[in-house]
Scaffold this motif. Structure first.
Motif, mmCIF file in Angstrom:
data_model
loop_
_atom_site.group_PDB
_atom_site.id
_atom_site.type_symbol
_atom_site.label_atom_id
_atom_site.label_comp_id
_atom_site.label_asym_id
_atom_site.label_seq_id
_atom_site.Cartn_x
_atom_site.Cartn_y
_atom_site.Cartn_z
ATOM 1 N N TRP A 89 0.848 -1.199 0.000
ATOM 2 C CA TRP A 89 0.000 0.000 0.000
ATOM 3 C C TRP A 89 0.883 1.249 0.000
ATOM 4 O O TRP A 89 0.719 2.130 -0.843
ATOM 5 C CB TRP A 89 -0.905 0.059 1.234
ATOM 6 C CG TRP A 89 -1.819 -1.096 1.486
ATOM 7 C CD1 TRP A 89 -1.869 -1.845 2.628
ATOM 8 C CD2 TRP A 89 -2.845 -1.615 0.632
ATOM 9 N NE1 TRP A 89 -2.846 -2.799 2.520
ATOM 10 C CE2 TRP A 89 -3.473 -2.677 1.313
ATOM 11 C CE3 TRP A 89 -3.293 -1.290 -0.650
ATOM 12 C CZ2 TRP A 89 -4.519 -3.425 0.764
ATOM 13 C CZ3 TRP A 89 -4.330 -2.029 -1.202
ATOM 14 C CH2 TRP A 89 -4.933 -3.066 -0.503
ATOM 15 N N ASP B 285 -13.133 -3.966 0.298
ATOM 16 C CA ASP B 285 -12.443 -2.807 0.878
ATOM 17 C C ASP B 285 -10.980 -2.745 0.435
ATOM 18 O O ASP B 285 -10.434 -1.666 0.212
ATOM 19 C CB ASP B 285 -12.482 -2.856 2.412
ATOM 20 C CG ASP B 285 -13.868 -2.564 2.971
ATOM 21 O OD1 ASP B 285 -14.745 -2.103 2.210
ATOM 22 O OD2 ASP B 285 -14.058 -2.797 4.178
ATOM 23 N N ASP B 286 -10.348 -3.919 0.323
ATOM 24 C CA ASP B 286 -8.950 -3.966 -0.122
ATOM 25 C C ASP B 286 -8.831 -3.513 -1.575
ATOM 26 O O ASP B 286 -7.920 -2.764 -1.930
ATOM 27 C CB ASP B 286 -8.389 -5.385 0.028
ATOM 28 C CG ASP B 286 -8.357 -5.838 1.475
ATOM 29 O OD1 ASP B 286 -7.965 -5.030 2.340
ATOM 30 O OD2 ASP B 286 -8.723 -6.996 1.738
ATOM 31 N N THR C 291 -10.863 -1.522 -3.148
ATOM 32 C CA THR C 291 -11.110 -0.079 -3.150
ATOM 33 C C THR C 291 -9.858 0.672 -2.706
ATOM 34 O O THR C 291 -9.476 1.683 -3.308
ATOM 35 C CB THR C 291 -12.301 0.269 -2.227
ATOM 36 O OG1 THR C 291 -13.454 -0.433 -2.695
ATOM 37 C CG2 THR C 291 -12.574 1.753 -2.208
ATOM 38 N N ARG C 292 -9.210 0.159 -1.683
ATOM 39 C CA ARG C 292 -7.965 0.777 -1.220
ATOM 40 C C ARG C 292 -6.906 0.724 -2.319
ATOM 41 O O ARG C 292 -6.136 1.667 -2.490
ATOM 42 C CB ARG C 292 -7.471 0.078 0.042
ATOM 43 C CG ARG C 292 -6.268 0.758 0.661
ATOM 44 C CD ARG C 292 -5.890 0.124 1.977
ATOM 45 N NE ARG C 292 -4.736 0.787 2.556
ATOM 46 C CZ ARG C 292 -4.087 0.363 3.619
ATOM 47 N NH1 ARG C 292 -4.490 -0.722 4.257
ATOM 48 N NH2 ARG C 292 -3.034 1.018 4.068
ATOM 49 N N ARG D 192 -7.491 3.564 -4.497
ATOM 50 C CA ARG D 192 -7.119 4.813 -3.824
ATOM 51 C C ARG D 192 -5.616 5.056 -3.822
ATOM 52 O O ARG D 192 -5.171 6.197 -3.894
ATOM 53 C CB ARG D 192 -7.644 4.839 -2.383
ATOM 54 C CG ARG D 192 -9.098 5.206 -2.259
ATOM 55 C CD ARG D 192 -9.483 5.643 -0.847
ATOM 56 N NE ARG D 192 -8.840 4.902 0.214
ATOM 57 C CZ ARG D 192 -9.374 3.868 0.877
ATOM 58 N NH1 ARG D 192 -10.569 3.453 0.573
ATOM 59 N NH2 ARG D 192 -8.695 3.264 1.834
ATOM 60 N N VAL D 193 -4.820 3.991 -3.700
ATOM 61 C CA VAL D 193 -3.365 4.178 -3.673
ATOM 62 C C VAL D 193 -2.769 4.266 -5.075
ATOM 63 O O VAL D 193 -1.565 4.447 -5.223
ATOM 64 C CB VAL D 193 -2.638 3.079 -2.845
ATOM 65 C CG1 VAL D 193 -3.110 3.103 -1.395
ATOM 66 C CG2 VAL D 193 -2.761 1.710 -3.480
ATOM 67 N N TYR E 45 -5.583 -5.094 -9.971
ATOM 68 C CA TYR E 45 -5.606 -5.776 -8.684
ATOM 69 C C TYR E 45 -5.896 -7.243 -8.942
ATOM 70 O O TYR E 45 -6.947 -7.583 -9.483
ATOM 71 C CB TYR E 45 -6.697 -5.157 -7.813
ATOM 72 C CG TYR E 45 -6.625 -5.489 -6.351
ATOM 73 C CD1 TYR E 45 -7.130 -6.695 -5.856
ATOM 74 C CD2 TYR E 45 -6.081 -4.599 -5.448
ATOM 75 C CE1 TYR E 45 -7.072 -6.985 -4.501
ATOM 76 C CE2 TYR E 45 -6.022 -4.880 -4.092
ATOM 77 C CZ TYR E 45 -6.517 -6.071 -3.630
ATOM 78 O OH TYR E 45 -6.449 -6.365 -2.288
#
Length: 157
Positions: free
Chosen positions: A88, A115-116, A118-119, A122-123, A128
């Motif tokens: 991350w 959630d992972d 989505t993160r 964001r990063v 993914y």
């Protein structure tokens, strides 16, 4: 009637110590594979090398950030859960720097919750993939991000 062999696996490498595949591998681009698990790091690297990529490896995020400038990758495959500097934070640092912000990042991780993912967006991850991953899907994603020609669809049996 037997089906033709579609993938060769190199069991032993009989090249002399100083031999390289540089002329062949630069055609598809350079990939930096970052994972603290040596088996997974080698699995990803070998699959990409067999596909024709020039591959370098790093053992964690700190190693990645230290070496990325000298390697100049087109794509980085990045594990999330690593010691010293996780994936991350490594992705955030890559995006912050003008020298590395353009590099495509593929997070490859066992973290499969929404959630992972989505993160990951964001990063600044470009893709993914969750472990265990399909090597063909990983190759397809890396080829696409590196701007290489897409794989030809498999021939029907």
């Amino acid at each position: 009637m037997s089906r033709p062999l579609t993938r060769a696996v190199i069991v032993r490498d009989h090249r002399p110590q100083d031999a390289t595949l540089t002329g062949v591998t630069h055609a598809l681009g350079r990939v930096l594979v970052v994972d603290d698990d040596e088996v997974i790091r080698r699995l990803i690297a070998v699959n990409l090398q067999l596909e024709g990529f020039d591959v370098e490896t790093a053992v964690d995020g700190q190693d990645c950030l230290k070496r990325v400038g000298e390697i100049g990758p087109d794509v980085i495959t990045l594990d999330v859960m690593m010691p010293r500097l996780d994936g991350w934070e490594t992705a955030v640092q890559l995006r912050k720097s003008p020298e590395t912000a353009h590099i495509k990042v593929v997070l490859i991780t066992a973290r499969a919750q929404e959630d992972d993912k989505t993160r990951g967006s964001r990063v600044g991850a470009d893709a993914y993939l969750t472990k265990p991953f399909d090597p063909n899907e990983m190759i397809r994603v890396v080829r696409e991000l590196a701007g290489a020609a897409p794989l030809a669809p498999p021939n029907p049996p």
